[in-house]
Design an enzyme around this catalytic site. Structure first.
Site, PDB file in Angstrom:
ATOM      1  CG  ASP A   1      -5.576  -6.071  -0.368  1.00  9.50           C
ATOM      2  OD1 ASP A   1      -5.723  -6.977   0.474  1.00  9.50           O
ATOM      3  OD2 ASP A   1      -5.405  -4.887  -0.054  1.00  9.50           O
TER       4      ASP A   1
ATOM      5  CG  HIS B   1      -1.939  -1.120   1.171  1.00 12.32           C
ATOM      6  ND1 HIS B   1      -2.758  -1.410   0.102  1.00 12.32           N
ATOM      7  CD2 HIS B   1      -2.193  -2.068   2.124  1.00 12.32           C
ATOM      8  CE1 HIS B   1      -3.483  -2.481   0.386  1.00 12.32           C
ATOM      9  NE2 HIS B   1      -3.151  -2.906   1.599  1.00 12.32           N
TER      10      HIS B   1
END
Length: 435
Positions: free
Chosen positions: A332, A281
């Site tokens: 994800d 991220h």
């Protein structure tokens, strides 16, 4: 038993960073490419299976939570109550409800479906950031790798290349000494993660398609001492290391309160981060932090669809491009399972914030836009196979990522146009399978 299967022929294929013509793709008995030869002869072409359309090598999915595939679409409803609002933290509570119901058998089923979908979407290697370790009541399984082995079986069943990352998860937050009641299945220590890694290495030692590394859930979920302990273990064993970091503004704010530093600042200052590290991220990173990541040789895993779905924010691609940082993508939580959609959303998010077009190409250049898709350093600790397409395999049949645009003649003209058609297609064929 034959040592080789019938070869394949592609009129065009992406080989060594460029389009090549008349490419013969040889396949060994274990489903790996053993020949990638441009400019093959007419005789070789005649004896091969013809692939329709240009062929691309498979892509590494650098961040996955397989069990979260089970809740895709089920969290898209408003939280009720006075003052209620929906954000990452409300989504997380719903995710925990699912996590506390899944058995090893169910996880294998969920992951098998997911991995088949990822293969169809062009991924051929997945990095599984796995923290669902313990039994339903929170007690450890007799075999600490019970849930991890469910993922191994799913990968073998579908033919997905797997980098399994047993994940350290110790506390509920910076100010907490222990986990919440609904986090008990995640409980682990540096010692238990090391035992899990070694157990998995024994189970998979003869399987070239399974790799093992480690992950730290986040700085909020792991104490500073434990971060350093597991990092030292990974360094000694030369394992890849992944960590969630700077995904949420609340996480950044709490890290500042408790450590005096931002998350990436703290990590770079206190841990020997190097090229084995992948920071997942980094949505809320400063330009100095991004430069620090690049200087250490580490990489960032961007997950555009999940970051959008959870309202995380937009990654500073311009700032990271300015320092020529390495990056990859991950699906994800799997709200989408196609890497072309991840890259399209990455580009669109930059257009929305910058109010301009063609951002990635402007900041990175055409070649750099293509390169991260096939990075394998995030997935394996050792040097990848020399064969470009070695990750493409299937236990039940060979799988090839293969896209055919509506106007195939454009593939023979300017490469910029080819890639535009591919990322923003009107229609694509995503998969060729031979059984």
């Amino acid at each position: 038993m034959k040592n080789e299967a019938q070869p394949f022929f592609a009129r065009q294929a992406w080989v060594a960073g460029a389009w090549a013509r008349d490419v013969l793709l040889g396949v060994s008995s274990d489903g790996h490419w053993n020949r990638v030869e441009p400019h093959c002869t007419a005789a070789e072409q005649a004896s091969a299976i013809q692939l329709a359309g240009p062929v691309l090598p498979g892509v590494v999915n650098a961040h996955s939570h397989a069990f979260q595939r089970a809740i895709v679409g089920l969290t898209e409803r408003r939280t009720r109550g006075a003052g209620a609002d929906d954000d990452f933290w409300s989504w997380r509570d719903r995710m925990y409800s699912a996590a506390n119901c899944i058995t090893p058998q169910q996880l294998e089923t969920i992951a098998s479906q997911l991995y088949a979908e990822l293969l169809a979407g062009g991924y051929t290697q997945v990095c599984e950031f796995h923290y669902l370790h313990n039994a339903l009541g929170g007690a450890p399984y007799a075999d600490v790798a019970e849930m991890s082995l469910a993922l191994v079986r799913a990968a073998r069943r579908t033919g997905m290349g797997l980098t399994l990352l047993p994940t350290l998860y110790m506390r509920a937050g910076f100010a907490d000494a222990a986990l919440r009641q609904d986090q008990r299945r995640f409980a682990s220590t540096p010692d238990s993660i090391a035992r899990m890694v070694e157990d998995l290495q024994r189970h998979t030692q003869n399987d070239a398609n399974i790799n093992v590394g480690v992950a730290l859930h986040s700085l909020r979920a792991v104490s500073p001492a434990a971060v350093k302990e597991l990092a030292a273990y990974a360094r000694q064993a030369q394992l890849p290391v992944h960590i969630h970091i700077a995904e949420q503004t609340q996480e950044v704010d709490e890290c500042l309160v408790h450590t005096g530093l931002r998350p990436i600042e703290w990590l770079l200052e206190h841990v020997e981060v190097d090229a084995r590290w992948n920071l997942v991220h980094a949505t809320h990173a400063t330009r100095d932090e991004l430069a620090g990541v690049q200087a250490r040789g580490a990489a960032i895993v961007i997950c555009p669809a999940t970051e959008a779905n959870l309202g995380d924010g937009v990654f500073d691609l311009a700032g990271y491009a300015a320092v020529k940082g390495a990056w990859s993508i991950g699906s994800d939580s799997h709200v989408t399972r196609r890497w072309s959609e991840e890259l399209r959303l990455l580009e669109y998010s930059q257009r929305l914030t910058q109010r301009k077009r063609n951002r990635a190409a402007q900041w990175l250049g055409q070649k750099a836009v293509r390169r991260p898709c096939w990075r394998r350093r995030c997935a394996v600790a050792t040097t990848p196979p020399a064969c470009l397409c070695a990750a493409l395999q299937s236990a039940s049949g060979r799988i090839f990522a293969c896209w055919t645009p509506m106007r195939p003649r454009c593939w023979a003209c300017q490469r910029t146009m080819c890639w535009t058609l591919w990322f923003f297609p009107a229609r694509t064929r995503a998969l060729h399978r031979s059984t």
